[in-house]
Write a protein that holds these residues in place. Structure first.
Motif, PDB file in Angstrom:
ATOM      1  N   TYR A  83     -17.029 -11.236 -35.212  1.00 23.57           N
ATOM      2  CA  TYR A  83     -15.990 -11.864 -36.014  1.00 23.57           C
ATOM      3  C   TYR A  83     -15.656 -13.287 -35.554  1.00 23.57           C
ATOM      4  O   TYR A  83     -14.502 -13.709 -35.594  1.00 23.57           O
ATOM      5  N   ARG A  84     -16.679 -14.027 -35.128  1.00 23.72           N
ATOM      6  CA  ARG A  84     -16.510 -15.442 -34.796  1.00 23.72           C
ATOM      7  C   ARG A  84     -16.695 -16.253 -36.083  1.00 23.72           C
ATOM      8  O   ARG A  84     -17.807 -16.494 -36.512  1.00 23.72           O
ATOM      9  N   ILE A  85     -15.605 -16.652 -36.693  1.00 17.87           N
ATOM     10  CA  ILE A  85     -15.645 -17.305 -38.000  1.00 17.87           C
ATOM     11  C   ILE A  85     -16.394 -18.638 -37.942  1.00 17.87           C
ATOM     12  O   ILE A  85     -17.217 -18.948 -38.807  1.00 17.87           O
ATOM     13  N   MET A  86     -16.121 -19.443 -36.918  1.00 16.49           N
ATOM     14  CA  MET A  86     -16.782 -20.745 -36.797  1.00 16.49           C
ATOM     15  C   MET A  86     -18.292 -20.582 -36.710  1.00 16.49           C
ATOM     16  O   MET A  86     -19.051 -21.309 -37.350  1.00 16.49           O
ATOM     17  N   GLN A  87     -18.717 -19.647 -35.899  1.00 14.73           N
ATOM     18  CA  GLN A  87     -20.153 -19.413 -35.723  1.00 14.73           C
ATOM     19  C   GLN A  87     -20.794 -18.973 -37.038  1.00 14.73           C
ATOM     20  O   GLN A  87     -21.864 -19.467 -37.419  1.00 14.73           O
ATOM     21  N   CYS A  88     -20.147 -18.062 -37.739  1.00 17.71           N
ATOM     22  CA  CYS A  88     -20.715 -17.536 -38.978  1.00 17.71           C
ATOM     23  C   CYS A  88     -20.745 -18.591 -40.085  1.00 17.71           C
ATOM     24  O   CYS A  88     -21.737 -18.690 -40.824  1.00 17.71           O
ATOM     25  N   CYS A 137     -22.917 -20.317 -49.492  1.00 16.84           N
ATOM     26  CA  CYS A 137     -23.198 -20.466 -48.063  1.00 16.84           C
ATOM     27  C   CYS A 137     -22.060 -19.887 -47.224  1.00 16.84           C
ATOM     28  O   CYS A 137     -22.300 -19.224 -46.202  1.00 16.84           O
ATOM     29  N   ALA A 138     -20.832 -20.138 -47.658  1.00 16.94           N
ATOM     30  CA  ALA A 138     -19.670 -19.623 -46.929  1.00 16.94           C
ATOM     31  C   ALA A 138     -19.645 -18.104 -46.957  1.00 16.94           C
ATOM     32  O   ALA A 138     -19.436 -17.447 -45.921  1.00 16.94           O
ATOM     33  N   LEU A 139     -19.873 -17.522 -48.135  1.00 17.69           N
ATOM     34  CA  LEU A 139     -19.868 -16.062 -48.243  1.00 17.69           C
ATOM     35  C   LEU A 139     -21.003 -15.448 -47.426  1.00 17.69           C
ATOM     36  O   LEU A 139     -20.811 -14.425 -46.764  1.00 17.69           O
ATOM     37  N   PHE A 140     -22.163 -16.085 -47.466  1.00 16.88           N
ATOM     38  CA  PHE A 140     -23.298 -15.570 -46.697  1.00 16.88           C
ATOM     39  C   PHE A 140     -22.990 -15.598 -45.200  1.00 16.88           C
ATOM     40  O   PHE A 140     -23.310 -14.666 -44.471  1.00 16.88           O
ATOM     41  N   GLY A 141     -22.354 -16.677 -44.748  1.00 19.12           N
ATOM     42  CA  GLY A 141     -21.992 -16.742 -43.340  1.00 19.12           C
ATOM     43  C   GLY A 141     -20.966 -15.684 -42.963  1.00 19.12           C
ATOM     44  O   GLY A 141     -21.105 -15.004 -41.939  1.00 19.12           O
ATOM     45  N   LEU A 142     -19.951 -15.515 -43.808  1.00 21.69           N
ATOM     46  CA  LEU A 142     -18.907 -14.529 -43.527  1.00 21.69           C
ATOM     47  C   LEU A 142     -19.436 -13.092 -43.577  1.00 21.69           C
ATOM     48  O   LEU A 142     -18.858 -12.191 -42.955  1.00 21.69           O
ATOM     49  N   ALA A 143     -20.528 -12.873 -44.303  1.00 22.48           N
ATOM     50  CA  ALA A 143     -21.134 -11.538 -44.351  1.00 22.48           C
ATOM     51  C   ALA A 143     -21.691 -11.125 -42.998  1.00 22.48           C
ATOM     52  O   ALA A 143     -21.961  -9.940 -42.775  1.00 22.48           O
ATOM     53  N   HIS A 144     -21.842 -12.090 -42.078  1.00 19.12           N
ATOM     54  CA  HIS A 144     -22.364 -11.804 -40.734  1.00 19.12           C
ATOM     55  C   HIS A 144     -21.255 -11.639 -39.696  1.00 19.12           C
ATOM     56  O   HIS A 144     -21.537 -11.575 -38.500  1.00 19.12           O
ATOM     57  N   LEU A 145     -20.002 -11.581 -40.144  1.00 19.93           N
ATOM     58  CA  LEU A 145     -18.885 -11.533 -39.196  1.00 19.93           C
ATOM     59  C   LEU A 145     -18.982 -10.374 -38.217  1.00 19.93           C
ATOM     60  O   LEU A 145     -18.817 -10.559 -37.009  1.00 19.93           O
ATOM     61  N   SER A 146     -19.246  -9.166 -38.716  1.00 17.39           N
ATOM     62  CA  SER A 146     -19.286  -8.009 -37.830  1.00 17.39           C
ATOM     63  C   SER A 146     -20.456  -8.088 -36.859  1.00 17.39           C
ATOM     64  O   SER A 146     -20.384  -7.567 -35.740  1.00 17.39           O
ATOM     65  N   THR A 147     -21.536  -8.746 -37.265  1.00 15.78           N
ATOM     66  CA  THR A 147     -22.706  -8.886 -36.397  1.00 15.78           C
ATOM     67  C   THR A 147     -22.413  -9.823 -35.236  1.00 15.78           C
ATOM     68  O   THR A 147     -22.925  -9.645 -34.128  1.00 15.78           O
ATOM     69  N   TYR A 148     -21.587 -10.839 -35.476  1.00 17.44           N
ATOM     70  CA  TYR A 148     -21.298 -11.848 -34.454  1.00 17.44           C
ATOM     71  C   TYR A 148     -19.855 -11.757 -33.970  1.00 17.44           C
ATOM     72  O   TYR A 148     -19.204 -12.777 -33.710  1.00 17.44           O
ATOM     73  N   ILE A 188     -22.987 -22.034 -38.201  1.00 16.64           N
ATOM     74  CA  ILE A 188     -24.329 -21.813 -37.657  1.00 16.64           C
ATOM     75  C   ILE A 188     -25.165 -20.955 -38.603  1.00 16.64           C
ATOM     76  O   ILE A 188     -26.371 -21.182 -38.766  1.00 16.64           O
ATOM     77  N   ILE A 189     -24.534 -19.971 -39.243  1.00 16.31           N
ATOM     78  CA  ILE A 189     -25.255 -19.096 -40.167  1.00 16.31           C
ATOM     79  C   ILE A 189     -25.199 -19.622 -41.599  1.00 16.31           C
ATOM     80  O   ILE A 189     -26.207 -19.692 -42.297  1.00 16.31           O
ATOM     81  N   GLY A 190     -24.008 -20.019 -42.044  1.00 16.15           N
ATOM     82  CA  GLY A 190     -23.837 -20.392 -43.444  1.00 16.15           C
ATOM     83  C   GLY A 190     -24.305 -21.786 -43.801  1.00 16.15           C
ATOM     84  O   GLY A 190     -25.064 -21.976 -44.754  1.00 16.15           O
ATOM     85  N   PHE A 191     -23.898 -22.799 -43.025  1.00 21.25           N
ATOM     86  CA  PHE A 191     -24.184 -24.183 -43.385  1.00 21.25           C
ATOM     87  C   PHE A 191     -25.680 -24.491 -43.547  1.00 21.25           C
ATOM     88  O   PHE A 191     -26.070 -25.169 -44.509  1.00 21.25           O
ATOM     89  N   PRO A 192     -26.569 -24.030 -42.654  1.00 22.69           N
ATOM     90  CA  PRO A 192     -27.997 -24.333 -42.815  1.00 22.69           C
ATOM     91  C   PRO A 192     -28.610 -23.772 -44.103  1.00 22.69           C
ATOM     92  O   PRO A 192     -29.715 -24.187 -44.482  1.00 22.69           O
ATOM     93  N   CYS A 193     -27.914 -22.863 -44.777  1.00 27.44           N
ATOM     94  CA  CYS A 193     -28.442 -22.305 -46.027  1.00 27.44           C
ATOM     95  C   CYS A 193     -28.494 -23.347 -47.143  1.00 27.44           C
ATOM     96  O   CYS A 193     -29.153 -23.116 -48.167  1.00 27.44           O
ATOM     97  N   PHE A 194     -27.822 -24.491 -46.957  1.00 25.57           N
ATOM     98  CA  PHE A 194     -27.949 -25.579 -47.929  1.00 25.57           C
ATOM     99  C   PHE A 194     -29.415 -25.976 -48.107  1.00 25.57           C
ATOM    100  O   PHE A 194     -29.841 -26.364 -49.196  1.00 25.57           O
ATOM    101  N   ILE A 195     -30.167 -25.873 -47.027  1.00 22.18           N
ATOM    102  CA  ILE A 195     -31.575 -26.261 -47.080  1.00 22.18           C
ATOM    103  C   ILE A 195     -32.348 -25.315 -47.998  1.00 22.18           C
ATOM    104  O   ILE A 195     -33.292 -25.727 -48.683  1.00 22.18           O
TER     105      ILE A 195
END
Length: 269
Positions: A216-221, A203-214, A224-231
């Motif tokens: 480079y907001r680490i908290m957001q990635c 989940c963390a890696l998946f969120g960080l893969a979106h850094l350039s899209t957002y 908001i992006i990584g944590f919900p992937c637990f589901i």
């Protein structure tokens, strides 16, 4: 005709239903662990490294420069579809080549229960993402000003999304399966802990893969992006079907697109 098993499920109490669901999840954890254990490590490494490198290329301006897109002002739908295809198709091709003997372990046909479940999983994960976004925006120092990013909705982006998300699923679960595979070499396997650690890291890696899209907001990635992937991990354990996780991801992102479309419509009025 209702089978005896279905009759038992209808007649069971809420407590019995919770116990049954917990038992099914534990059984799924064990089956998932054993399934990954049967897959050769070198195949998982190849898929993980390839998906990670391709994602790194796809999320940087390098791809646009290679395709000479930086000066294009009117991008056609065909060209829009080409770009995510260059990201997704090679990953799918490699995945099918490496795991052609194991595809039935990952992909199955939908049934009605799975469709209902994946829709609710997509809606719930979107709700979790929105709740986390609100908490970060109003509960901490992550302010609305930090998150300002004017984006307009383009209908053709929906088709791009369908292609791109399939590649994202390959990246996410190749990471998850690779990390989980490493735990299969322990002498005393801890199935639940293995799944949890693999989930957190993927989940963390998946969120960080979106850094350039957002921007480079680490908290957001991460949150908001990584944590919900637990589901999606829970959905995989419940269904053992990657088509379900992919479609739930589509539901999640199409809800975001719908809100974006409504926002664009309001701004145009």
């Amino acid at each position: 005709m209702i089978t005896s098993t279905e009759k038992q499920k209808i007649q069971e109490t809420d407590t019995q239903r919770i116990r049954r669901n917990k038992r099914e999840i534990l059984d799924s954890i064990y089956v998932t662990y054993l399934s990954v254990k049967l897959v050769p490590l070198h195949k998982l490494i190849i898929q993980f490294v390839f998906s990670l490198l391709l994602t790194s290329l796809y999320t940087t301006p390098m791809l646009a420069e290679l395709l000479n897109l930086e000066n294009v002002t009117d991008v056609s739908l065909l060209l829009k579809l080409l770009i995510p295809s260059l990201y997704t198709v090679p990953q799918i091709a490699l995945f099918c080549f490496l795991f052609k003997k194991n595809l039935l372990m990952f992909f199955k046909k939908f049934d009605k229960k799975q469709i209902k479940l994946l829709v609710w999983a997509g809606i719930f994960s979107f709700g979790v993402a929105m709740a986390i976004a609100a908490l970060l925006q109003y509960g901490f120092s992550y302010t609305a000003a930090d998150n300002e990013n004017t984006v307009s909705f383009v209908p053709s982006d929906s088709f791009v999304l369908i292609i791109q998300l399939l590649g994202e699923e390959v990246l996410f679960f190749s990471t998850f399966f690779f990390i989980l595979k490493l735990f299969t070499y322990t002498e005393k396997p801890q199935y639940g802990i293995s799944i949890c650690i693999s989930s957190v890291l993927s989940c963390a890696l998946f969120g960080l893969a979106h850094l350039s899209t957002y921007d480079y907001r680490i908290m957001q990635c991460l949150f908001i992006i990584g944590f919900p992937c637990f589901i999606k991990i829970l959905l995989l354990l419940k269904t053992r079907n990657l088509w379900c996780t992919y479609t739930a991801h589509l539901v999640h992102d199409f809800l975001a697109v719908l809100i974006l479309a409504l926002g664009t419509l309001v701004n145009q009025q």
